[in-house]
Every structure is written in structure tokens, then in C-alpha cells.
Design an enzyme around this catalytic site. Sequence first.
Site, PDB file in Angstrom:
ATOM      1  N   SER A 289       0.815  -1.211   0.000  1.00 49.61           N
ATOM      2  CA  SER A 289       0.000   0.000   0.000  1.00 49.61           C
ATOM      3  C   SER A 289       0.850   1.262   0.000  1.00 49.61           C
ATOM      4  CB  SER A 289      -0.922   0.009   1.222  1.00 49.61           C
ATOM      5  OG  SER A 289      -0.167  -0.013   2.427  1.00 49.61           O
ATOM      6  N   CYS A 290       2.137   1.154   0.300  1.00 50.07           N
ATOM      7  CA  CYS A 290       2.975   2.349   0.337  1.00 50.07           C
ATOM      8  C   CYS A 290       3.382   2.805  -1.051  1.00 50.07           C
ATOM      9  CB  CYS A 290       4.227   2.113   1.179  1.00 50.07           C
ATOM     10  SG  CYS A 290       5.413   1.008   0.388  1.00 50.07           S
ATOM     11  N   GLY A 291       3.155   1.963  -2.063  1.00 49.06           N
ATOM     12  CA  GLY A 291       3.433   2.377  -3.419  1.00 49.06           C
ATOM     13  C   GLY A 291       4.829   2.043  -3.909  1.00 49.06           C
TER      14      GLY A 291
END
Length: 282
Positions: A114-116
Site C-alpha cells: 500500500s505504500c506504493g
Amino acid sequence: MGRVTERRKVLRIRDGAVTSRPDTLVAEEPLEIRLNGKPLAITMRTPGDDFALAAGFLVSEGVLGSASDLLNIVYCAGAAADGSNTFNVVDVKTAPDVVLPDITLERNVYTTSSCGLCGKASLDAVRTTARWPIADTPPLRVAPELLATLPDRLRAAQRVFDRTGGLHAAALFTESGELLDVREDVGRHNAVDKLVGRALQDGGLPLSRTILLVSGRASFELAQKAVMAGIPMLAAVSAPSSLAVDLAAETGLTLVGFLRGASMNVYAGEERVALHASTRQD
């Protein structure tokens, strides 16, 4: 505390016959993880083992490494607007000497997908934050025949799956095939976090003599969690992703995919799979 399963009315159609009946579904609710009072992450999970999930998540973040790093985990009172406790927000309090991540939108600590982060940035981040290089001495050696038995053992231990058919599972086995622990969750990454978090709470990290088996595919995220917990072998009943294979090769993790019956693919770390010399072909 939320329930693991819930009942919903469904319309059932079988061979043209239509009936109305209740069905058992796996529960899915958000869990907000706070670190020393500050919001850190939100994950969708099946309620249960929430404290272990939060602890395991922070192991994969590189924040926690031993039981002494953790002071306590509590549900946050007054989490709902009316002041009631939703049991969907937990606060993890760490020991004073634990180095904390920068909790901003531009966090520089490796987290989940989710942090990319992606590609080489992800690989570099895991390599620089892993506490325990995968260096099992003497090396773990597991026969394919033993690996072939593990999915059935995992399936037999999935109690909630039998009622819902909607849960992923993760299990830890010893190198001799003994089942150490199994956890279920709507998210396979959460199931792994619950395993690792429980091991941290019990003082069992690193998990350097264990095999991690997951239902479904082996994503980069699951390989990362195995590496961060010091697990030398990850097996999955379905396919790995290309980045999971890259990470396994980079860190020395043994990665087995398509583990179904007597067949399997070894994508990295084949030295831990004890092949008979007569069966090996290049």
C-alpha cells in the site's frame, strides 16, 4: 469483539430449484493500527488475533524484532463517534529505545504494497531493513515428498474455511513437517502477520528453522514478510509473482509454488529441496 463469521440471507438456486436460506460468511472489518498513539495503517481483516496481527505487521515494517521491543497492545477506547469501543482500532506501544518510522505521507521505511513502492526500490528496502539474513546453519533440507503433504495438513486445520469457504490461511511447519501454528484471515497477508506476531509475542523470532505455507499465490508482500521474520522457505499452492521470485533470489529465500500433490515448482533457493540425485535433470 467482532465475530469471525456472520449470517446473511441468500437465494439458492440448484438445478432449477429456488430456496431461501441463511448462509455463513467470513466477517471482514477494518483494523486501524496506531503506533504509540499515532495512526500508522489500516487493513481489512477478519476479526480475531488482532494484537498478533498488529505485532506481525510491525515486524514486516522493521519496527519490532523481539518481545522486549513491545510494551503492550490495547484496543482504543472511544474509537466510535459515540465514545463506544469498536474493537477496530489498536494502539501498539513500543519500548523507549525502539527506533520508530517517520509517520508521514512520505514515509521512508518499507511497508506493505500500500505504500506504493515497487521494483528495485522494494527489493532494496527489504534488504536494508531485514534484521536476520536468511542464513540457516546447517541449511534446512526438506524432501519434496514432505512438502507434498503440507497442503493437506493446512487444509485439515482450517476450521473457519469449512464453514465459509472464504478464508485464506497461513501455517508454520518445522523442517520435519510438524504443524506449529495456523491462522486464517480474509487477507493472506494478514494471516501471515498473525503467525509472525504470535511468534514475536512468544519470543520465537527469528523463525529460522521453519517452513511457511500459504494458500493461494505467493506475492512479493508475502515473500517480504517471510524474509523479515527470518523464515528460510516459503511455499504456496498457487503461482508466485515475478517480484516475489526476484526477492527470493536476492535474499536467499527458498520459494516453492504450485505445490499441489506430488508436483511443485522451485523458483529460488533450490539447495534446500532435498532431491534424489537420480531424479534431478538440467
